[in-house]
Design a protein around this motif. Structure first.
Motif, PDB file in Angstrom:
ATOM      1  N   ASP A  39      46.259  40.110  -8.846  1.00 32.51           N
ATOM      2  CA  ASP A  39      46.862  40.945  -9.880  1.00 32.51           C
ATOM      3  C   ASP A  39      47.101  40.091 -11.119  1.00 32.51           C
ATOM      4  O   ASP A  39      48.225  39.730 -11.423  1.00 32.51           O
ATOM      5  N   TRP A  40      46.055  39.737 -11.835  1.00 24.86           N
ATOM      6  CA  TRP A  40      46.154  38.872 -12.993  1.00 24.86           C
ATOM      7  C   TRP A  40      46.234  39.709 -14.258  1.00 24.86           C
ATOM      8  O   TRP A  40      45.497  40.665 -14.435  1.00 24.86           O
ATOM      9  N   ALA A  41      47.080  39.305 -15.162  1.00 20.60           N
ATOM     10  CA  ALA A  41      47.252  40.014 -16.431  1.00 20.60           C
ATOM     11  C   ALA A  41      46.282  39.460 -17.472  1.00 20.60           C
ATOM     12  O   ALA A  41      45.882  38.302 -17.394  1.00 20.60           O
ATOM     13  N   PRO A  42      45.909  40.280 -18.473  1.00 26.53           N
ATOM     14  CA  PRO A  42      45.111  39.757 -19.574  1.00 26.53           C
ATOM     15  C   PRO A  42      45.804  38.545 -20.185  1.00 26.53           C
ATOM     16  O   PRO A  42      47.022  38.514 -20.323  1.00 26.53           O
ATOM     17  N   GLY A  43      45.028  37.532 -20.520  1.00 29.51           N
ATOM     18  CA  GLY A  43      45.563  36.289 -21.047  1.00 29.51           C
ATOM     19  C   GLY A  43      45.759  35.238 -19.978  1.00 29.51           C
ATOM     20  O   GLY A  43      45.935  34.064 -20.288  1.00 29.51           O
ATOM     21  N   SER A  44      45.741  35.640 -18.694  1.00 33.01           N
ATOM     22  CA  SER A  44      45.820  34.662 -17.608  1.00 33.01           C
ATOM     23  C   SER A  44      44.604  33.752 -17.679  1.00 33.01           C
ATOM     24  O   SER A  44      43.543  34.144 -18.144  1.00 33.01           O
ATOM     25  N   ASP A  45      44.766  32.528 -17.212  1.00 31.88           N
ATOM     26  CA  ASP A  45      43.687  31.559 -17.308  1.00 31.88           C
ATOM     27  C   ASP A  45      42.927  31.398 -16.010  1.00 31.88           C
ATOM     28  O   ASP A  45      43.510  31.401 -14.926  1.00 31.88           O
ATOM     29  N   LEU A  46      41.634  31.230 -16.166  1.00 34.39           N
ATOM     30  CA  LEU A  46      40.750  30.870 -15.062  1.00 34.39           C
ATOM     31  C   LEU A  46      40.103  29.552 -15.439  1.00 34.39           C
ATOM     32  O   LEU A  46      39.698  29.367 -16.586  1.00 34.39           O
ATOM     33  N   GLN A  47      40.004  28.655 -14.500  1.00 37.58           N
ATOM     34  CA  GLN A  47      39.253  27.438 -14.725  1.00 37.58           C
ATOM     35  C   GLN A  47      37.915  27.601 -14.031  1.00 37.58           C
ATOM     36  O   GLN A  47      37.852  28.019 -12.877  1.00 37.58           O
ATOM     37  N   VAL A  48      36.851  27.293 -14.762  1.00 37.95           N
ATOM     38  CA  VAL A  48      35.502  27.488 -14.262  1.00 37.95           C
ATOM     39  C   VAL A  48      34.770  26.159 -14.328  1.00 37.95           C
ATOM     40  O   VAL A  48      34.784  25.486 -15.356  1.00 37.95           O
ATOM     41  N   LEU A  49      34.151  25.788 -13.214  1.00 35.66           N
ATOM     42  CA  LEU A  49      33.338  24.580 -13.156  1.00 35.66           C
ATOM     43  C   LEU A  49      31.930  24.966 -13.573  1.00 35.66           C
ATOM     44  O   LEU A  49      31.300  25.822 -12.950  1.00 35.66           O
ATOM     45  N   VAL A  50      31.455  24.377 -14.667  1.00 32.83           N
ATOM     46  CA  VAL A  50      30.127  24.684 -15.188  1.00 32.83           C
ATOM     47  C   VAL A  50      29.338  23.394 -15.328  1.00 32.83           C
ATOM     48  O   VAL A  50      29.909  22.302 -15.408  1.00 32.83           O
ATOM     49  N   LEU A  51      28.018  23.511 -15.357  1.00 35.36           N
ATOM     50  CA  LEU A  51      27.159  22.365 -15.596  1.00 35.36           C
ATOM     51  C   LEU A  51      26.799  22.335 -17.071  1.00 35.36           C
ATOM     52  O   LEU A  51      26.285  23.308 -17.614  1.00 35.36           O
ATOM     53  N   VAL A  52      27.083  21.211 -17.722  1.00 37.77           N
ATOM     54  CA  VAL A  52      26.756  21.006 -19.124  1.00 37.77           C
ATOM     55  C   VAL A  52      25.882  19.770 -19.189  1.00 37.77           C
ATOM     56  O   VAL A  52      26.333  18.679 -18.853  1.00 37.77           O
ATOM     57  N   GLY A  53      24.649  19.955 -19.567  1.00 36.76           N
ATOM     58  CA  GLY A  53      23.724  18.832 -19.583  1.00 36.76           C
ATOM     59  C   GLY A  53      23.538  18.237 -18.197  1.00 36.76           C
ATOM     60  O   GLY A  53      23.346  17.035 -18.063  1.00 36.76           O
TER      61      GLY A  53
END
Length: 159
Positions: A39-53
């Motif tokens: 039940d997350w509200a707008p503005g809540s943060d998600l951390q996402v692991l992405v590949l950059v280079g």
């Protein structure tokens, strides 16, 4: 993807162009189904692991709406040179800004808040707790706003 202290896999299920430089991404938990969204509200943060280079980086994104049908919606500002964040957006718009640490520690990027409809998510450490509570300044390199804000960057173009 991480919400608070829990990491879980997620898949991108849709991408939508909101503007020429803003893309909305729909993320769905890979294993938890709709229950994984919580039940997350707008503005809540998600951390996402992405590949950059080819290298993993953790990026933090704010939800742009309530979880919808078991998925999160985030908006990502795309810049031609691959840089992101508030300062990069100001710089991309031709607004000269000062910065140094880009971690909210030095205060060089602090801007005056002229109007605020919402709340500031202070992720900086430069201002005191009292100053943060006043919401009169924001370190644009790391802090965010849920709602609308008018800032004074102190930039005045040469006439």
């Amino acid at each position: 993807m991480r919400t608070h202290a829990h990491w879980s896999e997620a898949v991108v299920t849709a991408v939508r162009e909101l503007t020429p430089s803003v893309r909305e991404i729909l993320l769905r938990p890979a294993h938890d189904g709709a229950a994984g969204c919580g039940d997350w509200a707008p503005g809540s943060d998600l951390q996402v692991l992405v590949l950059v280079g080819g290298r993993p980086q953790t990026r933090s994104y704010s939800l742009v709406g309530a979880p919808d049908d078991g998925a999160w919606r985030i908006a990502v500002k795309r810049l031609d040179d691959g840089r992101g964040g508030s300062l990069a957006m100001f710089e991309g718009a031709g607004v000269q800004t000062l910065s140094d640490c880009r971690r909210g520690e030095c205060g060089l990027c602090a801007m005056d808040v002229l109007a605020l409809e919402g709340e500031i998510d202070h992720r900086d450490v430069f201002p005191s707790e009292h100053e943060k509570a006043e919401n009169r300044r924001i370190c644009a390199c790391v802090s965010r706003v849920v709602g609308a804000v008018t800032l004074d960057s102190a930039f005045r173009p040469d006439d």
